[in-house]
Structures are given as C-alpha cells and as structure tokens.
Enzyme design. Structure first.
Site, PDB file in Angstrom:
ATOM      1  N   ASN A 171      63.748-113.004 -42.118  1.00  0.00           N
ATOM      2  CA  ASN A 171      62.749-113.925 -41.598  1.00  0.00           C
ATOM      3  C   ASN A 171      61.652-113.084 -40.953  1.00  0.00           C
ATOM      4  O   ASN A 171      61.948-112.253 -40.090  1.00  0.00           O
ATOM      5  CB  ASN A 171      63.348-114.851 -40.537  1.00  0.00           C
ATOM      6  CG  ASN A 171      64.381-115.800 -41.114  1.00  0.00           C
ATOM      7  OD1 ASN A 171      64.219-116.295 -42.223  1.00  0.00           O
ATOM      8  ND2 ASN A 171      65.440-116.035 -40.376  1.00  0.00           N
ATOM      9  N   HIS A 182      60.550-106.533 -34.141  1.00  0.00           N
ATOM     10  CA  HIS A 182      60.893-105.277 -34.791  1.00  0.00           C
ATOM     11  C   HIS A 182      61.251-105.577 -36.250  1.00  0.00           C
ATOM     12  O   HIS A 182      61.911-106.584 -36.517  1.00  0.00           O
ATOM     13  CB  HIS A 182      62.080-104.639 -34.070  1.00  0.00           C
ATOM     14  CG  HIS A 182      62.257-103.186 -34.359  1.00  0.00           C
ATOM     15  ND1 HIS A 182      62.105-102.216 -33.401  1.00  0.00           N
ATOM     16  CD2 HIS A 182      62.563-102.537 -35.497  1.00  0.00           C
ATOM     17  CE1 HIS A 182      62.335-101.034 -33.936  1.00  0.00           C
ATOM     18  NE2 HIS A 182      62.619-101.201 -35.215  1.00  0.00           N
ATOM     19  N   HIS A 184      63.189-106.218 -39.141  1.00  0.00           N
ATOM     20  CA  HIS A 184      64.628-106.316 -39.345  1.00  0.00           C
ATOM     21  C   HIS A 184      64.959-107.566 -40.147  1.00  0.00           C
ATOM     22  O   HIS A 184      64.167-108.495 -40.265  1.00  0.00           O
ATOM     23  CB  HIS A 184      65.365-106.360 -38.008  1.00  0.00           C
ATOM     24  CG  HIS A 184      65.209-107.651 -37.259  1.00  0.00           C
ATOM     25  ND1 HIS A 184      64.033-107.992 -36.619  1.00  0.00           N
ATOM     26  CD2 HIS A 184      66.065-108.696 -37.065  1.00  0.00           C
ATOM     27  CE1 HIS A 184      64.179-109.185 -36.050  1.00  0.00           C
ATOM     28  NE2 HIS A 184      65.396-109.636 -36.315  1.00  0.00           N
ATOM     29  N   GLN A 186      68.823-109.715 -41.796  1.00  0.00           N
ATOM     30  CA  GLN A 186      70.228-109.969 -41.518  1.00  0.00           C
ATOM     31  C   GLN A 186      71.015-110.016 -42.825  1.00  0.00           C
ATOM     32  O   GLN A 186      70.442-110.148 -43.908  1.00  0.00           O
ATOM     33  CB  GLN A 186      70.406-111.281 -40.750  1.00  0.00           C
ATOM     34  CG  GLN A 186      69.719-111.300 -39.403  1.00  0.00           C
ATOM     35  CD  GLN A 186      70.006-112.568 -38.627  1.00  0.00           C
ATOM     36  OE1 GLN A 186      71.150-112.820 -38.229  1.00  0.00           O
ATOM     37  NE2 GLN A 186      68.986-113.376 -38.399  1.00  0.00           N
TER      38      GLN A 186
END
Length: 362
Positions: A171, A182, A184, A186
């Site tokens: 996302n 930051h 990233h 999942q």
C-alpha cells in the site's frame, strides 16, 4: 543474494537481505521488549461463504507516529529503538508486531457461527533503508533482489503445512491507508485461499481445462499483438493497462511465459520484471509529478502442494485516482455488489501513461 536471520528481543524474527555480504555482528532491535501474545481468530460469514479474521489488539498498533519517530528507519542509537538495524543491507523482512494472522493462534471463541484460529503469518518488508526513497526509485538490481526476497518468502512460508496462499503486497500513500511512509510492503500467508484469488484460480482452472493454457497467458499474447495498452514490452516481461481494467490507470505486470509463483521465476524473468515494475512506477509518478498512491498485489498459485499449470504469477496495481484532481474510491455498487462501474476507457488511460517518458537507468 546474501541473507542473515536474527531474533528480536520480543521473540520476532528479522531477516536481512543484501547484494553484498552482511556484517555478522548486526543485532535485531525492537521498540518492544516483551512478546505481544497475539491470538487472532476467524469467524465464518454464512451469507458470503468466507472467513473473516479478527484481531482487536491491532487498535494499539503504530498509527501516524510523530515525524521524528519512524519505527522502520534504521536504528542509530539505543534511545530511539526501531525495527531494523543500521548496517549494509538492502531489504529487511520481519514479523508484524500486530498480526491479523499468527502461527501461534489457538482456542477461538465459541459462537453461533463456526470459528477457527487465524493460523498464518504477517510480515513487513522494508524495501530500502532510505525513508525518503520509493520502490520505483530503487536501482534495477535492488528491485531484482526484492523479487528474489518475495520468492524466497513464498517458498518458505508456502512450505508450512498450515499455509495455503502467500500474498505479497504494497500500500503506497495516505490515500490508500498508509500510516508509515518508509518504503515498505507486507506479506500475508493465509490458512485458506482468500476469496479474490480463489475466484481467479477457479476461473483459471476452468479455462485451462478447456484450452490447455491459462487465461492470463492468452491475455498477455493478445495485449502484445494489440499494443494499444502496452507500457513495457521486454524479452521476458510485460506491463499493460488491461483491456478489462476496473480502475482508471490500473496496470498489470507479468512474465510473458506462465510461471506459477514468484519462487519459480528465472533470473532473466526477474531482471525484466524489475524493468517493467520500475517503468510503471516512474510513469505513475511522472504523470502527476508527485508520489502516486496505489495498491500493488502479487497473485500466484496456491501453496497446497499441487501442480498448477493454469497459474500465472503477476502483479496488479489499483490506483485510487479518477483524474489528476479528483480521487476515486470504491462506490456502493463496487463495495456492496462487487460490480465495478468504470467511467474511463482503459485505452485512454494507457495513452496518458504511454506519453510519460522515463529513464529507468540501471
């Protein structure tokens, strides 16, 4: 690829990956000293025929932290504990502190609908140490490493008897609910195949039974022949606005030849997929001259131990925008009925993205 596995003070696992050897003296920091003891559970939805997972403790997770604190930024001193250490690494993967699924889940409540422990795994994937960076601004070799990491985690999580499906996703942007900026994503590893990939899988199985090949394989070939919606065409990978797009500026990225999962990609396919990914992301940012919000999801074959010749790993990008000055969120027909209503043609949006000139570099 170089890798090291570390243990956090609260018992969670941290994996560091790099294109170079990793300092063996690195240790795993954590903002938390004690285990959370997460115990999520699932409840059966009798009208939709699907499981819903419940983890009320997630209300206490990190949400919109002050600018001076970013738990994903590399740790510089003991006074500011974070999730990742300072050091020479490129990608970090660690267990989510507030998971919706847990391998330790047990003893669900007894209710008037069926319940089960929410067995699974939720991991955070930090794409880079630079908090101001983004996936589309990383060097191609760094993106190739990330594809390798996604593949390794797919293989290792999918090897667990309890896991039936592994979904890497990102996302990006506050518009799609991101609270930590930051770069990233999942990885969710599920005890069942979730409803959306399950429906896609069923369609692919029927298509393959009739034609001896998967539907995405044929769609990719058709998009390559048509050319009107292509954003990247390489020797091994393709990116395009699909002819059946449900969102404005929706883009799919896939290897040209079918591969069931990320861990089955060849080096050449990973290299070209990195070029396709970077091209798409730079076009997104270039079209609006700002960081473009999106959901990126990687769909792949279930990890049920069965061969899946019908499967074709690919990424789908779902941007929330309708026009540069107006947001599009899901409407009632889309949320309630799952019936998407598009007010823009895929060809129009493809032409806008095609017109953005980018230099993806090396």
């Amino acid at each position: 690829m170089h890798r090291t596995v570390l243990q956090k003070p609260d018992g969670r696992t941290l994996r560091l990956y790099s294109r170079r050897p990793i300092d063996p003296s690195l240790t795993a920091p954590s903002p938390f000293a004690e285990p959370l003891g997460a115990n999520p559970h699932m409840r059966w939805h009798p009208l939709r025929g699907e499981w819903i997972t419940y983890a009320a403790y997630r209300q206490g997770r990190t949400f919109l932290p002050p600018p001076e604190y970013n738990p994903l930024a590399p740790m510089r001193d003991a006074a500011h504990p974070t999730e990742v250490p300072a050091g020479d690494w490129d990608v970090a993967v660690f267990d989510n502190r507030f998971p919706s699924l847990s391998l330790q889940a047990h003893e669900p409540p007894g209710l008037h609908v069926p319940t089960l422990p929410s067995i699974g795994q939720c991991e955070v994937v930090v794409f880079a140490q630079d908090a101001s960076s983004a996936l589309g601004r990383l060097p191609l070799s760094h993106i190739e490493l990330l594809l390798q990491v996604w593949g390794e985690r797919t293989r290792e999580l999918g090897a667990l008897e309890q896991i039936q499906y592994v979904l890497p996703f990102e996302n990006r942007g506050a518009e799609v609910g991101v609270t930590l900026h930051h770069p990233h994503g999942q990885i969710y590893a599920y005890p069942v195949v979730p409803p959306v990939p399950a429906r896609m899988q069923l369609q692919a199985e029927h298509y393959h039974a009739e034609r001896g090949r998967g539907p995405l394989q044929d769609l990719v070939r058709s998009e390559l022949q048509d050319g009107a919606r292509l954003l990247h065409q390489g020797p091994h990978a393709v990116a395009f606005v699909p002819v059946c797009a449900r969102y404005p500026y929706e883009v799919w990225v896939a290897p040209i030849e079918p591969v069931p999962r990320l861990d089955a990609l060849s080096d050449a396919q990973r290299e070209d997929l990195a070029r396709a990914l970077k091209t798409v992301l730079m076009k997104y940012d270039g079209l609006w001259q700002r960081p473009f919000p999106y959901l990126m999801a990687w769909y792949q074959a279930p990890t049920d131990g069965q061969p899946h010749p019908e499967a074709h790993v690919h990424a789908e990008f779902y941007p929330p925008y309708r026009t540069p000055d107006r947001l599009k969120y899901l409407a009632g027909t889309e949320l309630a009925a799952g019936f998407f209503a598009m007010d823009a043609l895929p060809e129009e949006k493809a032409r806008e993205l095609q017109a953005v000139q980018v230099d993806i570099g090396g």
